[in-house]
Design a protein around this motif. Structure first.
Motif, mmCIF file in Angstrom:
data_model
loop_
_atom_site.group_PDB
_atom_site.id
_atom_site.type_symbol
_atom_site.label_atom_id
_atom_site.label_comp_id
_atom_site.label_asym_id
_atom_site.label_seq_id
_atom_site.Cartn_x
_atom_site.Cartn_y
_atom_site.Cartn_z
ATOM 1 N N ASP A 1 41.670 42.068 31.696
ATOM 2 C CA ASP A 1 41.683 43.079 32.749
ATOM 3 C C ASP A 1 40.334 43.165 33.465
ATOM 4 O OD1 ASP A 1 40.252 44.056 30.645
ATOM 5 O OD2 ASP A 1 41.111 46.083 30.714
ATOM 6 N N TRP A 2 39.585 42.093 33.436
ATOM 7 C CA TRP A 2 38.275 42.060 34.072
ATOM 8 C C TRP A 2 38.350 42.447 35.549
ATOM 9 C CZ3 TRP A 2 35.489 37.119 35.967
ATOM 10 C CH2 TRP A 2 34.159 37.413 36.281
ATOM 11 N N HIS A 3 39.452 42.069 36.189
ATOM 12 C CA HIS A 3 39.586 42.305 37.626
ATOM 13 C C HIS A 3 39.616 43.793 37.984
ATOM 14 C CE1 HIS A 3 43.699 42.411 36.015
ATOM 15 N NE2 HIS A 3 43.946 43.287 36.982
ATOM 16 N N VAL A 4 39.959 44.651 37.038
ATOM 17 C CA VAL A 4 40.066 46.085 37.324
ATOM 18 C C VAL A 4 38.741 46.642 37.831
ATOM 19 C CG1 VAL A 4 40.495 48.338 36.290
ATOM 20 C CG2 VAL A 4 41.935 46.383 35.663
ATOM 21 N N HIS A 5 37.643 46.094 37.363
ATOM 22 C CA HIS A 5 36.323 46.621 37.714
ATOM 23 C C HIS A 5 35.685 45.893 38.902
ATOM 24 C CE1 HIS A 5 36.671 48.651 33.874
ATOM 25 N NE2 HIS A 5 36.915 47.479 33.297
ATOM 26 N N CYS A 6 36.379 44.898 39.433
ATOM 27 C CA CYS A 6 35.793 44.063 40.487
ATOM 28 C C CYS A 6 35.985 44.698 41.858
ATOM 29 C CB CYS A 6 36.423 42.673 40.458
ATOM 30 S SG CYS A 6 35.880 41.623 41.807
ATOM 31 N N ARG A 7 34.898 44.846 42.597
ATOM 32 C CA ARG A 7 34.952 45.344 43.973
ATOM 33 C C ARG A 7 33.862 44.642 44.783
ATOM 34 N NH1 ARG A 7 32.972 49.095 47.617
ATOM 35 N NH2 ARG A 7 34.543 50.156 48.893
ATOM 36 N N VAL A 8 34.252 44.059 45.910
ATOM 37 C CA VAL A 8 33.329 43.336 46.787
ATOM 38 C C VAL A 8 33.455 43.931 48.182
ATOM 39 C CG1 VAL A 8 32.700 41.092 47.766
ATOM 40 C CG2 VAL A 8 33.568 41.227 45.421
ATOM 41 N N ASP A 9 32.327 44.248 48.797
ATOM 42 C CA ASP A 9 32.323 44.816 50.151
ATOM 43 C C ASP A 9 31.634 43.829 51.094
ATOM 44 O OD1 ASP A 9 32.189 46.244 52.480
ATOM 45 O OD2 ASP A 9 31.464 48.090 51.567
ATOM 46 N N PRO A 10 32.407 42.936 51.753
ATOM 47 C CA PRO A 10 31.785 41.925 52.621
ATOM 48 C C PRO A 10 31.028 42.518 53.803
ATOM 49 C CG PRO A 10 34.073 41.375 52.125
ATOM 50 C CD PRO A 10 33.864 42.782 51.687
ATOM 51 N N ASP A 11 31.432 43.696 54.269
ATOM 52 C CA ASP A 11 30.800 44.266 55.460
ATOM 53 C C ASP A 11 29.455 44.921 55.156
ATOM 54 O OD1 ASP A 11 32.901 43.488 57.101
ATOM 55 O OD2 ASP A 11 34.040 45.307 56.678
ATOM 56 N N LYS A 12 29.362 45.610 54.025
ATOM 57 C CA LYS A 12 28.166 46.399 53.746
ATOM 58 C C LYS A 12 27.414 45.962 52.490
ATOM 59 C CE LYS A 12 30.416 50.463 55.788
ATOM 60 N NZ LYS A 12 30.897 51.845 55.543
ATOM 61 N N GLY A 13 28.067 45.222 51.615
ATOM 62 C CA GLY A 13 27.430 44.872 50.353
ATOM 63 C C GLY A 13 26.305 43.862 50.520
ATOM 64 N N ASP A 14 25.334 43.904 49.595
ATOM 65 C CA ASP A 14 24.231 42.956 49.626
ATOM 66 C C ASP A 14 24.175 42.103 48.365
ATOM 67 O OD1 ASP A 14 23.465 44.841 47.808
ATOM 68 O OD2 ASP A 14 21.539 45.323 48.750
ATOM 69 N N ASP A 15 25.229 42.149 47.536
ATOM 70 C CA ASP A 15 25.243 41.302 46.348
ATOM 71 C C ASP A 15 25.700 39.901 46.716
ATOM 72 O OD1 ASP A 15 28.310 41.004 45.656
ATOM 73 O OD2 ASP A 15 27.994 43.115 46.172
ATOM 74 N N LEU A 16 25.643 38.994 45.753
ATOM 75 C CA LEU A 16 25.945 37.589 46.007
ATOM 76 C C LEU A 16 27.365 37.384 46.514
ATOM 77 C CD1 LEU A 16 25.212 34.546 45.706
ATOM 78 C CD2 LEU A 16 26.125 34.683 43.388
#
Length: 482
Positions: free
Chosen positions: A378-393
Motif C-alpha cells: 500500500d505504498w501508493h497511499v502515501h504518494c503525492r506529486v505536485d508537478p505545478d508547485k512541488g520542488d521535489d525530484l
C-alpha cells in the motif's frame, strides 16, 4: 558537405525503391530484396512499421520485410524505407538534439503531406518533398551544429512559422540560406529536380503543386511542435492561402491525426518531447529546474549483449495488444487498463517495485496502485506529486515530462530532492520514472525500481515496448479537466 554528406546510400537506393513501389508488375520479393541490401535500413524500417500507431495493420508482430510490404502496401513501405534511411544516415553517430528535432519535424511533415495529398496524383512525391524540404538545415545541424544553433537563437522561441527567419539568419555565418544549401547538394547528388525545387522557400507561388503542399506540411509540423493546441485553429486559418489547397477542417483533422504519432516518432529518435513548448517544454525556465537532473539522465537502452530473453518482451507485446482492444471496446473494458499496464511493466522490466500515480482534478498526482516483491503493497497511499508547485525530484521529472533513469539515489544532488513518501518506501537506489503527458499537462507517473544488484536498464526493444505501454495507458486515462 559535398564530400561528406553522411547520406551515402540515398542516391542509389531511392530511385530503385521508387521504381519498384510504382510498378504495378513488381513483386513483393523484388522490393524486399532491394531493401534487404542494407541490414541497418531493414532493421530501422521494421521498427517504424511496428510502432504502436500502426497497430491496426499488425504492429508488434511484423518480423520480416516481406510481411511489412504485404501488410502496409508497396507505396507506404517505399516511403517508409526512405524515411528510415534518413534516420539511419543522420543519426548513425552521436547526433545532437538539434539534429534530432529537425529529423522529427521532417518525418512529421512527410506524414502530414501524405495525409493531405490523399486523392491526388502526387502522393508519393509530396511525402518525399516534405521529408527533404529542410535537408540543408539538417545537414548543417550534422556538420556545423554551432551555425545551426546560432540561426535558431536569432529567432524568438515563440515565433511561428520560423523557417524564413532561420533561413535569413543562416546567411550571416554561412553565406547561404539552409534552403540554398539543400538545393545545391540535392543537385550534386543527382536527386529528382522536384525535390530540389521543393526546398525553395517561395516554392508555394503559382498553382498548388507538390512544392506548395510540402511547404504547407512543413509549416503544420512546425506548428505541431511549437505552438499549444489551443492556437491551432487560428494558425490553420492563416495557412489557408491558396484556393486549391485544403481547408481549415482538413488541416485540423490532419493535425489531430499526426499528434497521436508524435510520441512514437520521438521515442524512435530518442528525443525527449519536453524540448518542445507544445509538449510541456518551458524554454529557458526549464534550465533552472534541471539543476539536479540533466539530459544525461534520460533513459537510454542497454547494449545488445545485455538484452533480456524474449519472455518479458512477449509479455509487454501482449499487454499492448490487450490495451488496444480495450481502447476499441471502451466502457468497462478500460477499468482494468491501469493494472494491466503496470503489471506488464513490472514483470517485463524485471522491476522490484512498480508504482502508478494518476492526476486528480486539482492537478496533483496521487498514488493509485503498487506492485512489489515482498512488502509495502500500500505504498501508493502515501504518494503525492505536485508537478505545478512541488520542488521535489518527482515533481521536477513530471513537469519536464522526460523519461529518466536515476542510477544512484544517494548522490547528494538527488538525495536532497527526494520527498518523504519515497524515503518511507523500499529504500531504492536505482529507479526510473516514466511521466505521462498530454499536450503539456501531466496525467500521471509510472515509477519502477530495482534491487541493488540489478541495473534496471532495458534493451532497446523492451524500452520501446515500455514507452508504447505508457502511451497506450495515457489514451485510456480520462482527459484532464480545465
Amino acid at each position: 558537405m559535398s564530400r561528406q554528406p553522411d547520406l551515402p546510400s540515398l542516391p542509389s537506393l531511392m530511385p530503385e525503391v521508387r521504381r519498384l513501389a510504382r510498378c504495378e508488375r513488381s513483386r513483393v520479393q523484388a522490393l524486399s530484396a532491394v531493401l534487404l541490401k542494407d541490414p541497418g535500413l531493414s532493421q530501422r524500417l521494421l521498427r517504424l512499421v511496428n510502432a504502436s500507431f500502426y497497430r491496426t495493420a499488425g504492429a508488434g508482430q511484423i518480423v520480416t520485410i516481406t510481411r511489412a510490404i504485404a501488410v502496409m502496401g508497396f507505396d507506404a513501405v517505399g516511403r517508409l524505407a526512405v524515411a528510415a534511411r534518413l534516420i539511419d544516415a543522420l543519426l548513425q553517430r552521436d547526433a545532437s538534439m538539434d539534429l534530432r528535432e529537425d529529423c522529427l519535424r521532417a518525418l512529421l511533415a512527410a506524414m502530414l503531406a501524405d495525409q493531405l495529398a490523399e486523392g491526388r496524383r502526387d502522393t508519393e512525391d509530396a511525402y518525399l518533398a516534405a521529408l527533404f524540404r529542410n535537408l540543408g538545415r539538417m545537414l548543417v545541424a550534422l556538420h556545423l551544429p554551432q551555425a545551426r544553433r546560432s540561426a535558431r537563437s536569432a529567432v524568438p522561441a515563440d515565433r511561428w512559422p520560423c523557417s524564413d527567419e532561420e533561413d535569413a539568419a543562416a546567411r550571416r555565418p554561412l553565406g547561404q540560406a539552409f534552403s540554398e544549401i539543400g538545393r545545391r547538394l540535392a543537385g550534386q547528388w543527382g536527386w529528382p529536380p522536384l525535390l530540389a525545387q521543393s526546398m525553395v522557400r517561395d516554392a508555394g507561388a503559382g498553382r498548388f503543386g507538390t512544392p506548395a503542399l510540402a511547404a504547407l506540411a512543413d509549416d503544420l509540423a512546425d506548428l505541431l511542435l511549437r505552438r499549444p493546441s489551443e492556437q491551432w485553429p487560428a494558425a490553420c486559418h492563416a495557412l489557408v492561402r491558396h484556393p486549391e489547397g485544403p481547408g481549415v477542417a482538413r488541416l485540423e483533422a490532419a493535425l489531430g491525426w499526426a499528434r497521436l504519432r508524435v510520441p512514437d516518432l520521438a521515442a524512435l529518435l530518442e528525443l525527449p518531447l519536453s524540448r518542445f513548448p507544445a509538449w510541456g517544454g518551458r524554454g529557458q525556465a526549464a534550465a533552472a529546474d534541471a539543476g539536479c537532473v540533466g539530459d544525461h539522465d534520460a533513459i537510454t537502452p542497454a547494449d545488445q549483449e545485455t538484452a533480456a530473453p524474449e519472455g518479458p518482451a512477449e509479455l509487454m507485446s501482449q499487454a499492448i495488444q490487450d490495451l488496444s482492444a480495450a481502447l476499441v471496446e471502451g466502457g468497462d473494458a478500460l477499468e482494468s487498463a491501469p493494472a494491466l499496464a503496470l503489471e506488464a511493466l513490472w514483470r517485463g522490466l524485471d522491476a522490484r517495485a512498480a508504482l502508478l500515480c494518476i492526476r486528480r482534478p486539482d492537478g496533483s498526482l496521487h498514488g493509485a496502485m503498487t506492485l512489489m516483491q515482498g512488502r509495502l503493497p500500500d505504498w501508493h497511499v502515501h504518494c503525492r506529486v505536485d508537478p505545478d508547485k512541488g520542488d521535489d525530484l518527482f515533481a521536477l521529472l513530471c513537469r519536464r515530462g522526460v523519461d529518466t533513469a536515476i542510477e544512484d539515489a544517494r548522490e547528494p544532488r538527488i538525495a536532497q530532492r527526494l520527498p518523504g513518501w519515497f524515503r518511507a518506501g523500499p529504500d531504492a537506489r536505482r529507479f526510473m520514472v516514466l511521466p505521462m503527458h498530454s499536450r503539456g499537462v501531466p496525467l500521471g507517473m509510472i515509477y519502477l525500481d530495482a534491487d541493488a544488484e540489478a541495473q534496471l536498464r532495458p534493451d532497446a526493444h523492451r524500452l520501446r515496448l515500455a514507452r508504447s505501454l505508457r502511451n497506450q495507458l495515457m489514451l485510456a486515462l480520462p482527459a484532464p479537466s480545465g
